[in-house]
Design a protein around this motif. Structure first.
Motif, PDB file in Angstrom:
ATOM      1  N   CYS A  89       0.819  -1.213   0.000  1.00  0.00           N
ATOM      2  CA  CYS A  89       0.000   0.000   0.000  1.00  0.00           C
ATOM      3  C   CYS A  89       0.856   1.267   0.000  1.00  0.00           C
ATOM      4  O   CYS A  89       0.307   2.375   0.030  1.00  0.00           O
ATOM      5  N   ASP A  90       2.195   1.118  -0.020  1.00  0.00           N
ATOM      6  CA  ASP A  90       3.063   2.290  -0.165  1.00  0.00           C
ATOM      7  C   ASP A  90       2.862   2.875  -1.567  1.00  0.00           C
ATOM      8  O   ASP A  90       2.959   2.133  -2.560  1.00  0.00           O
ATOM      9  N   PRO A  91       2.627   4.176  -1.700  1.00  0.00           N
ATOM     10  CA  PRO A  91       2.488   4.755  -3.050  1.00  0.00           C
ATOM     11  C   PRO A  91       3.697   4.490  -3.935  1.00  0.00           C
ATOM     12  O   PRO A  91       3.561   4.345  -5.148  1.00  0.00           O
ATOM     13  N   GLU A  92       4.882   4.388  -3.318  1.00  0.00           N
ATOM     14  CA  GLU A  92       6.087   4.115  -4.104  1.00  0.00           C
ATOM     15  C   GLU A  92       6.019   2.734  -4.753  1.00  0.00           C
ATOM     16  O   GLU A  92       6.605   2.513  -5.822  1.00  0.00           O
ATOM     17  N   TYR A  93       5.336   1.795  -4.089  1.00  0.00           N
ATOM     18  CA  TYR A  93       5.198   0.452  -4.652  1.00  0.00           C
ATOM     19  C   TYR A  93       4.068   0.416  -5.676  1.00  0.00           C
ATOM     20  O   TYR A  93       4.261  -0.007  -6.820  1.00  0.00           O
ATOM     21  N   TYR A  94       2.890   0.866  -5.279  1.00  0.00           N
ATOM     22  CA  TYR A  94       1.778   0.694  -6.213  1.00  0.00           C
ATOM     23  C   TYR A  94       1.856   1.677  -7.376  1.00  0.00           C
ATOM     24  O   TYR A  94       1.252   1.429  -8.429  1.00  0.00           O
ATOM     25  N   GLY A  95       2.649   2.738  -7.234  1.00  0.00           N
ATOM     26  CA  GLY A  95       2.902   3.609  -8.380  1.00  0.00           C
ATOM     27  C   GLY A  95       3.657   2.871  -9.482  1.00  0.00           C
ATOM     28  O   GLY A  95       3.371   3.034 -10.676  1.00  0.00           O
ATOM     29  N   GLN A  96       4.612   2.038  -9.085  1.00  0.00           N
ATOM     30  CA  GLN A  96       5.333   1.234 -10.074  1.00  0.00           C
ATOM     31  C   GLN A  96       4.432   0.137 -10.645  1.00  0.00           C
ATOM     32  O   GLN A  96       4.568  -0.243 -11.814  1.00  0.00           O
ATOM     33  N   GLN A  97       3.513  -0.340  -9.848  1.00  0.00           N
ATOM     34  CA  GLN A  97       2.541  -1.315 -10.345  1.00  0.00           C
ATOM     35  C   GLN A  97       1.647  -0.672 -11.397  1.00  0.00           C
ATOM     36  O   GLN A  97       1.321  -1.287 -12.422  1.00  0.00           O
ATOM     37  N   GLN A  98       1.246   0.568 -11.164  1.00  0.00           N
ATOM     38  CA  GLN A  98       0.460   1.303 -12.154  1.00  0.00           C
ATOM     39  C   GLN A  98       1.263   1.518 -13.440  1.00  0.00           C
ATOM     40  O   GLN A  98       0.722   1.409 -14.544  1.00  0.00           O
ATOM     41  N   SER A  99       2.542   1.804 -13.294  1.00  0.00           N
ATOM     42  CA  SER A  99       3.388   1.984 -14.465  1.00  0.00           C
ATOM     43  C   SER A  99       3.432   0.713 -15.303  1.00  0.00           C
ATOM     44  O   SER A  99       3.343   0.750 -16.536  1.00  0.00           O
ATOM     45  N   MET A 100       3.535  -0.425 -14.632  1.00  0.00           N
ATOM     46  CA  MET A 100       3.539  -1.699 -15.362  1.00  0.00           C
ATOM     47  C   MET A 100       2.187  -1.968 -16.011  1.00  0.00           C
ATOM     48  O   MET A 100       2.122  -2.534 -17.110  1.00  0.00           O
ATOM     49  N   PHE A 101       1.111  -1.584 -15.344  1.00  0.00           N
ATOM     50  CA  PHE A 101      -0.222  -1.770 -15.924  1.00  0.00           C
ATOM     51  C   PHE A 101      -0.306  -1.051 -17.267  1.00  0.00           C
ATOM     52  O   PHE A 101      -0.831  -1.590 -18.248  1.00  0.00           O
ATOM     53  N   ILE A 102       0.228   0.155 -17.311  1.00  0.00           N
ATOM     54  CA  ILE A 102       0.230   0.920 -18.561  1.00  0.00           C
ATOM     55  C   ILE A 102       1.082   0.216 -19.612  1.00  0.00           C
ATOM     56  O   ILE A 102       0.715   0.139 -20.795  1.00  0.00           O
ATOM     57  N   ASP A 103       2.216  -0.333 -19.183  1.00  0.00           N
ATOM     58  CA  ASP A 103       3.053  -1.107 -20.111  1.00  0.00           C
ATOM     59  C   ASP A 103       2.307  -2.325 -20.627  1.00  0.00           C
ATOM     60  O   ASP A 103       2.393  -2.661 -21.816  1.00  0.00           O
ATOM     61  N   PHE A 104       1.573  -2.984 -19.745  1.00  0.00           N
ATOM     62  CA  PHE A 104       0.805  -4.158 -20.158  1.00  0.00           C
ATOM     63  C   PHE A 104      -0.261  -3.758 -21.184  1.00  0.00           C
ATOM     64  O   PHE A 104      -0.531  -4.506 -22.134  1.00  0.00           O
ATOM     65  N   MET A 105      -0.889  -2.594 -20.984  1.00  0.00           N
ATOM     66  CA  MET A 105      -1.877  -2.113 -21.947  1.00  0.00           C
ATOM     67  C   MET A 105      -1.244  -1.930 -23.320  1.00  0.00           C
ATOM     68  O   MET A 105      -1.807  -2.347 -24.341  1.00  0.00           O
ATOM     69  N   GLU A 106      -0.058  -1.349 -23.339  1.00  0.00           N
ATOM     70  CA  GLU A 106       0.620  -1.093 -24.611  1.00  0.00           C
ATOM     71  C   GLU A 106       0.983  -2.383 -25.328  1.00  0.00           C
ATOM     72  O   GLU A 106       0.999  -2.437 -26.564  1.00  0.00           O
ATOM     73  N   LYS A 107       1.241  -3.447 -24.572  1.00  0.00           N
ATOM     74  CA  LYS A 107       1.612  -4.734 -25.161  1.00  0.00           C
ATOM     75  C   LYS A 107       0.405  -5.641 -25.389  1.00  0.00           C
ATOM     76  O   LYS A 107       0.564  -6.792 -25.795  1.00  0.00           O
ATOM     77  N   GLY A 108      -0.799  -5.130 -25.135  1.00  0.00           N
ATOM     78  CA  GLY A 108      -1.995  -5.930 -25.367  1.00  0.00           C
ATOM     79  C   GLY A 108      -2.227  -7.035 -24.356  1.00  0.00           C
ATOM     80  O   GLY A 108      -2.914  -8.020 -24.644  1.00  0.00           O
TER      81      GLY A 108
END
Length: 853
Positions: A127-146
């Motif tokens: 629940c640290d923003p530093e952790y879930y912020g990187q999780q959000q970044s990966m989510f965006i990467d996953f979107m770009e890769k379909g």
């Protein structure tokens, strides 16, 4: 110090480790790395003995590997998002964030006194923003890769908590927290495309050599590869054909009806003009969506009045029923039913008086038609390898195995052009949307002009707002306009944030990678990930054998595709160990209202196998049950540490049972463990202060090297209880040894080293007592001298007239005459002979001596 004082010893050495940064992990080019990880805990507020066992196992491996020259990473964190925090906030009027971080502080304060060799500098919570912020970044990467998408899906909906529930949160058709009847509702949800990896995830299981076979089997079954036949039933009424998929096309001649899901497009179409169909579909919306829930639920059906043609006989018409037990998201959402050979179909057919047609006999030699047992007898479902006699042979032959018949049926369908052989997987895409506050926000914005737009990475993390309330059901993010309403990241027009948050399984599906560089400004630092990954030893409960491990395996692959992990890390866990539980007896009485009353262990006195309360009331003892707060049979580790010390708790949870099995916590066992550790301390003190007691150094050194060899093998194989048994034996040997002080000192220091992974505080104290250099945590692991492991004597049993009466120890290379001489000199043999010569004296070299009188 006058005795084994754990309250002085244990804090002293914990402080020494902290000051020396003993367990701080950094990359090193001159040592092989070793990454050991236990599944991280949820911050519930209190650790329990199960935690102690789990983390002690990991600590034993970590400390051992450190002493064998490895560069060890052994981190700790917290899986901190989820419903329990929201529930606590609803109950207390507080905030999930305060509840969570307060519990983390409490649990860290409880864990540190246990002396775990952890790199606390790497600690984080999901629940640290530093952790879930990187999780959000990966989510965006996953979107770009379909790898992520949105679609309408049928979900479990709790109408009271107003949220989607995971399958495991539906208990007997009700919401696990609210107790409300769960509904099936269609919502637009986010999904990870894990099904695209079904074949790869399945095939890779064969390479997981150091995983338990039962876990690999559970994963294979969950992925569920099957080959079957896909074909269509042509409508008699001129409507669209109904596509079905079946893994048993060999039973097609036993078809009784065609069933469709309440969510099938045909069912929806009929509901638009038929109120009865609409009402039936509404009834089916009640209850969970899991296969288990549907199996347990009462079978309900609705006859649509429509009919379809059998593909092998156009004059054979089958009725079309809507059935509540058919899932839309498996196969095609439609089936043909063969009640004679499927229990679920049989139950349905009996309820609605539908035909039951047999397709094969249960035994090769049995003549005539297979008749179903009366009065609710079961369907006959032969296993595929079994050879059966097909009475209605779609497959073309009467006697063949089920597997051969399936292949033959598919071949016939393909040759005749009415069906196709298809391979399918049970694994469905991973629905990650949750309608709740305390989770990682999904970093997208919904814009009327642009559609779904990912947030710009420079705006991450999309942080949860703190000013929320839980006084009404539902997701507080939906009611927070200043957080929800934002400009579109693409066009700047008014838009709306996604208010769903991510399933907490997402948080735990990549934490192992984050531990390699927990402060990196990207999800991972590739240099650190390439060095530390994979996890060499992963430890956790069997309850996570399917979803957590499967999702983690998918995530590692997705992270590699997006450039966050090397290809070598797509299987993130090289070795897996699933530990057993810690159990404890339950103490129960019956209250005035007739309901059971459960009592804490500390409130019960045990005597002669019975238990009594302080007022003399006898309690019922239910042995060896899983620890449960509701049954009050939990043991607080802090109480154990206060009474006996951390090393006693660590020693006991490892000593009583193989680690993969359950271990029962008993007060007597803890006391015995504490007495043994106190004995080791006294033995060390005696050696440190004493003089020479003898000269038989060789015998002691031989036993010492045998102990080194046995304990090393025990730790390497996770046989901790076997290693501890050897340490008990070696302690006894050392206590009786008639050796010189130097040999005894060497032996007790070696004993300390061998005990140090299990009882690190006592080991440091003994090491210090004997003048050991530095910390024992930094000392090299002792190596057994092979020359001491060679047995130069052998013990031979002596049988007199066929019964074992004695034994002798002789030199390994003793000749027959010497063995005979020693046997005849044995007291038991001499008494039996009473001065007479034996009739026969038979020596089997290295095995046995037989004396016939």
């Amino acid at each position: 110090m006058s005795g084994y004082d754990t309250k002085t010893i244990e804090p002293k050495w914990q402080k020494a480790w902290d000051e020396a940064l003993t367990f701080r992990a950094t990359r090193s080019g001159d040592k092989p790395k070793y990454y050991v990880l236990e599944m991280f805990p949820y911050p519930s507020g209190r650790i329990h003995i199960g935690h102690v066992r789990n983390y002690t196992m990991g600590d034993v491996i970590a400390r051992y590997k450190k002493s064998t020259g490895h560069n060890v990473l052994h981190p700790m964190g917290f899986d901190a998002f989820g419903m329990p925090a929201e529930n606590a906030a609803m109950a207390s009027g507080g905030h999930p964030k305060d509840w969570t971080y307060g519990n983390i502080d409490t649990m860290v304060a409880q864990m540190k006194p246990l002396g775990f060799g952890l790199d606390w500098s790497r600690m984080f919570a999901t629940c640290d923003p530093e952790y879930y912020g990187q999780q959000q970044s990966m989510f965006i990467d996953f979107m770009e890769k379909g790898l992520v998408y949105r679609k309408n899906a049928t979900v479990n909906w709790d109408p009271v908590d107003m949220t989607v529930l995971a399958n495991e949160q539906v208990i007997d058709g009700k919401g696990w927290r609210s107790g409300a009847e769960v509904e099936r509702r269609e919502l637009t949800q986010w999904f990870f495309k894990i099904s695209d990896f079904s074949e790869e995830l399945l095939d890779a299981i064969d390479g997981l050599d150091d995983w338990p076979e039962k876990v690999k089997l559970m994963q294979r079954n969950w992925i569920g590869k099957s080959r079957g036949l896909q074909f269509a039933f042509e409508s008699v009424d001129g409507g669209d054909p109904i596509e079905v998929y079946t893994t048993r096309p060999d039973t097609l001649m036993g078809a009784s009806f065609v069933g469709i899901s309440p969510d099938h497009p045909l069912a929806k179409e009929l509901a638009e003009t038929n109120e009865a169909v609409a009402a039936f579909r509404a009834e089916c919306q009640k209850g969970g969506t899991t296969e288990e829930a549907l199996e347990k639920a009462e079978k309900l059906g609705f006859d649509t009045g429509l009919k379809v043609k059998h593909p092998l006989d156009p004059t054979w018409e089958l009725p079309v029923w809507i059935a509540n037990f058919i899932l839309m998201d498996y196969g095609t959402g439609a089936i043909f039913a063969c009640p004679a050979h499927d229990q679920r179909d049989l139950d349905f057919s009996r309820k609605y008086d539908l035909p039951v047609i047999s397709t094969f006999a249960p035994a090769m030699g049995e003549a005539g038609t297979f008749i179903l047992p009366e009065d609710g007898g079961p369907a006959y479902v032969p296993p595929k390898p079994e050879t059966v006699r097909y009475l209605l042979p779609i497959a073309g032959g009467e006697a063949m195995t089920g597997e051969a018949a399936v292949d033959a049926a598919i071949d016939r369908a393909e040759k005749e052009g009415w069906g196709t052989g298809v391979t399918k997987f049970r694994l469905r895409d991973w629905g990650l949307s949750r309608q709740r506050y305390w989770g990682c926000p999904i970093p997208v914005v919904h814009c009327d002009a642009c559609g779904v737009v990912p947030e710009k990475k420079e705006n991450l993390p999309v942080q949860l707002p703190d000013d929320v309330t839980f006084d009404v059901p539902g997701n507080p993010l939906d009611r927070h306009p200043t957080w929800r309403d934002v400009p579109c990241p693409s066009c700047g027009k008014p838009a709306r944030r996604e208010t769903d948050t991510m399933d907490t399984f997402v948080d735990s599906s990549w934490y192992f990678a984050r531990f390699t560089a927990p402060r990196a400004e990207t999800p991972t630092n590739m240099t650190e990930a390439e060095y530390w990954m994979n996890v060499d030893q992963y430890i956790g409960g069997i309850e996570h054998a399917i979803l957590h491990l499967l999702y983690s395996r998918f995530f590692a692959r997705a992270m590699h595709i997006c450039g966050h992990l090397p290809e070598s890390a797509i299987e993130p866990f090289d070795a897996l160990f699933t530990q057993g539980m810690v159990t404890h007896a339950i103490y129960k009485t019956t209250g005035p209202d007739g309901r059971p009353v459960y009592h804490y262990p500390e409130d019960v006195d045990l005597k002669d196998g019975k238990g009594f309360l302080k007022d003399g009331t006898e309690v019922e003892i239910i042995p060896s049950a899983k620890m449960s707060k509701s049954k009050n049979n939990v043991v607080d580790p802090m109480d154990i540490i206060d009474r006996y010390g951390a090393d006693t708790a660590r020693w006991f949870v490892l000593s009583d049972s193989p680690p993969e099995r359950d271990v029962e916590w008993t007060s007597a066992g803890a006391e015995a463990a504490n007495k043994h550790l106190a004995r080791v301390w006294r033995l060390s003190a005696d050696i440190a202060e004493g003089n020479d007691t003898g000269s038989d150094d060789e015998a002691l050194l031989k036993e010492m090297h045998k102990a080194i060899d046995d304990v090393t093998k025990g730790i390497e194989s996770f046989g901790f209880n076997a290693a501890i048994a050897k340490l008990y034996a070696f302690t006894n040997t050392l206590a009786r040894a008639k050796a010189g002080r130097a040999a005894r000192r060497q032996a007790v220091m070696t004993l300390a080293q061998l005990m140090s992974p299990m009882t690190p505080h006592l080991a440091e104290e003994v090491w210090s007592m004997q003048g050991g250099e530095g910390l024992i945590a930094d000392a090299a692991w002792p190596v057994a001298d092979a020359t001491y492991l060679v047995e130069d004597t052998v013990t031979l049993p002596i049988q007199i007239n066929g019964k074992r009466r004695s034994e002798i120890t002789v030199s390994k290379d003793a000749d027959k005459a010497e063995v005979e001489k020693l046997a005849l000199a044995d007291d038991a043999v001499a008494r039996a002979l009473d001065g007479r010569a034996p009739k026969k004296l038979i020596v089997v070299p290295g095995r046995i001596v037989n004396v016939v009188i």
